[in-house]
Motif scaffolding. Structure first.
Motif, PDB file in Angstrom:
ATOM      1  N   THR A  41       0.625  -1.130   0.173  1.00 57.27           N
ATOM      2  CA  THR A  41      -0.416   0.098   0.302  1.00 57.27           C
ATOM      3  C   THR A  41       0.586   1.266  -0.374  1.00 57.27           C
ATOM      4  O   THR A  41       0.461   2.858  -0.122  1.00 57.27           O
ATOM      5  N   TRP A  42       2.303   1.768  -0.066  1.00 61.10           N
ATOM      6  CA  TRP A  42       2.963   2.526   0.303  1.00 61.10           C
ATOM      7  C   TRP A  42       4.464   1.722  -0.256  1.00 61.10           C
ATOM      8  O   TRP A  42       5.052   0.863   0.544  1.00 61.10           O
ATOM      9  N   SER A  95      -2.286   3.831   0.691  1.00 59.25           N
ATOM     10  CA  SER A  95      -3.226   4.590  -0.623  1.00 59.25           C
ATOM     11  C   SER A  95      -4.451   3.295  -0.097  1.00 59.25           C
ATOM     12  O   SER A  95      -5.836   3.836   0.029  1.00 59.25           O
ATOM     13  N   LEU A 133      -6.197   6.381   2.457  1.00 62.88           N
ATOM     14  CA  LEU A 133      -5.009   7.709   2.418  1.00 62.88           C
ATOM     15  C   LEU A 133      -4.918   7.512   4.285  1.00 62.88           C
ATOM     16  O   LEU A 133      -4.797   9.247   4.749  1.00 62.88           O
ATOM     17  N   ASP A 187       0.825  10.397  -5.102  1.00 61.78           N
ATOM     18  CA  ASP A 187      -0.462  10.746  -4.115  1.00 61.78           C
ATOM     19  C   ASP A 187      -1.225  10.822  -5.193  1.00 61.78           C
ATOM     20  O   ASP A 187      -2.126  10.735  -3.659  1.00 61.78           O
ATOM     21  N   ALA A 223      -3.544   8.035  -6.101  1.00 62.85           N
ATOM     22  CA  ALA A 223      -3.290   7.145  -4.388  1.00 62.85           C
ATOM     23  C   ALA A 223      -5.192   7.620  -4.069  1.00 62.85           C
ATOM     24  O   ALA A 223      -6.320   6.441  -4.640  1.00 62.85           O
ATOM     25  N   GLN A 224      -5.100   9.454  -4.325  1.00 63.85           N
ATOM     26  CA  GLN A 224      -6.207   9.570  -3.017  1.00 63.85           C
ATOM     27  C   GLN A 224      -7.736   9.953  -4.127  1.00 63.85           C
ATOM     28  O   GLN A 224      -9.045   9.717  -3.415  1.00 63.85           O
ATOM     29  N   ALA A 271      -8.275   5.103  -4.576  1.00 71.86           N
ATOM     30  CA  ALA A 271      -8.251   4.209  -3.136  1.00 71.86           C
ATOM     31  C   ALA A 271     -10.180   4.264  -2.711  1.00 71.86           C
ATOM     32  O   ALA A 271     -10.131   2.445  -2.515  1.00 71.86           O
ATOM     33  N   ALA A 291      -4.628   0.200  -5.018  1.00 76.47           N
ATOM     34  CA  ALA A 291      -3.140   0.564  -4.526  1.00 76.47           C
ATOM     35  C   ALA A 291      -2.166   1.443  -5.900  1.00 76.47           C
ATOM     36  O   ALA A 291      -2.987   1.117  -6.183  1.00 76.47           O
TER      37      ALA A 291
END
Length: 415
Positions: free
Chosen positions: A33-34, A68, A139, A227, A230-231, A234, A239
């Motif tokens: 997820t990151w 994410s 998030l 980012d 991802a926003q 999500a 992811a």
């Protein structure tokens, strides 16, 4: 080949096996997820500072990461990929971030490694923590605290963090706030966060350079284009993992190893559905500059051959691969310590590469970032509203436009 080099592919394979192992319930699975791709630190004579202490001892490092997708259990990955010596972590904890160096104490969890409260990372190796129960929302921000009790050379990190990390003396991993901490915007040792999800989850890994890493975006505001993507995604249980390295290239090592060298570790080991590639401007711009004054000029056929290798390797693993055109760079880096990054011949190479990306049909889909970000009145340059001011990297508005241009049809449509 030395023993450390022989162990590196074995360690990467072990990490991939651990992440693909079934969870405690048959309908649950682990998903990245990151991520922050590991790089080797460099010496004081390099054109850019590391921004990281060369050694740590009896200190706590707290790093914040925005995931994410979310899940009910979590684990982290640490990396000593470029270390010549073992790295000892005396204690590690994870909690929900409460902003800055603060955590939510009720969410604080001790991390273990094979049931032990600490772990030693062998040279060249990654290490995965044991899972802990922690509800992390999509998030949501988590804070990972690492205590380094011994004198430790920092040789593995991620340079372009775009997020404050906090460094204090002593074992302060359990503190609700790290008062009077030093701050840095790099990411030593922390390379990944994984969550256990009970829902079908797809993933995208973005392989890129400083434009993907978010150079010139506002720190601590999650304005990098992955980012922002991802926003948006999500809510769809998708992811988005950032595998950008500032200075990164397709073919050559620079501020990190080449994309061809790190593709297995930073992309395929995460088992994504899709890899999104925005790379190549440094392959074109760096040769002949003060950064790489003696390197042979890049040609379009050589760079295209590198893309073809990435495409073939992705497809051999059943991974969809999306290509993006290279953004304008006329007059790039006018006030930077790197000179002669741009010239008209280099831009001809970029244009030829972009024509191939658009028209060859070899990528499964294409997103035309060049068309989105260029100035219609002067196509070799950024649209002024999207330029950060250095004529190479977008500002926040440019990153927003790039993220908005990536849709699910490009990411997951049929080949």
């Amino acid at each position: 080949m030395n023993a450390s080099a022989l162990l590196k592919p074995l360690a990467a394979a072990a990490l991939a096996v651990a992440l693909s192992a079934p969870a405690s319930a048959a309908d649950k699975h682990w998903v990245g997820t990151w991520s922050a791709s590991p790089q080797a630190t460099w010496g004081a004579d390099f054109v850019l500072p590391t921004g990281t202490p060369p050694r740590l001892r009896d200190q706590t490092l707290r790093q914040v990461a925005r995931v994410s997708v979310g899940g009910g259990r979590v684990r982290i990955a640490l990396s000593n990929a470029y270390g010549a010596q073992p790295v000892t972590i005396g204690a590690a904890r994870i909690a929900l971030s409460a902003g800055g160096s603060r955590i939510d104490p009720a969410s604080d969890r001790v991390l273990s490694f094979g049931g032990q409260p600490g772990v030693t990372l062998p040279p060249g190796a990654p290490m995965l923590s044991d899972p802990v129960d922690l509800d992390v929302a999509a998030l949501g921000e988590v804070a990972v605290s690492l205590y380094l009790p011994r004198d430790t050379a920092v040789q593995t990190f991620h340079w372009e963090g775009r997020q404050d990390a906090y460094l204090v003396a002593g074992d302060r991993t359990a503190d609700a706030q790290l008062a009077r901490a030093d701050t840095l915007q790099t990411r030593p040792f922390l390379s990944g966060v994984y969550v256990e999800s009970a829902r079908p989850t797809r993933s995208v890994v973005v392989l890129g350079d400083s434009i993907t890493d978010g150079a010139a975006s506002t720190p601590n505001r999650y304005q990098r284009w992955p980012d922002l993507l991802a926003q948006r995604l999500a809510k769809r249980d998708i992811a988005v993992l950032n595998a950008g390295i500032s200075g990164g290239q397709v073919l050559n090592d620079g501020m990190g190893v080449s994309a061809l060298a790190r593709f297995e570790r930073d992309v395929l080991s995460l088992k994504p559905d899709t890899v999104f590639v925005l790379l190549g401007i440094n392959d074109i711009g760096c040769p002949g500059s003060s950064f790489e004054p003696t390197r042979e000029a890049m040609s379009a056929p050589r760079l295209i051959a590198g893309y073809r290798q990435l495409i073939a390797r992705a497809h051999s693993h059943g991974v969809r691969i999306v290509g993006a055109t290279l953004t304008p760079f006329e007059g790039a880096l006018p006030d930077a310590p790197i000179h002669d990054y741009y010239n008209a011949d280099k831009d001809k190479v970029r244009q030829a590469v972009n024509a191939w990306i658009r028209d060859s049909g070899e990528f499964d889909a294409v997103v035309d970032f060049d068309a989105i970000t260029r100035d219609p009145a002067h196509p070799q340059r950024f649209l002024p509203a999207y330029d950060s001011g250095d004529r190479l990297h977008p500002g926040d508005a440019g990153y927003r436009a790039m993220a908005a241009a990536v849709d699910e049809a490009a990411l997951f449509g049929p080949r």
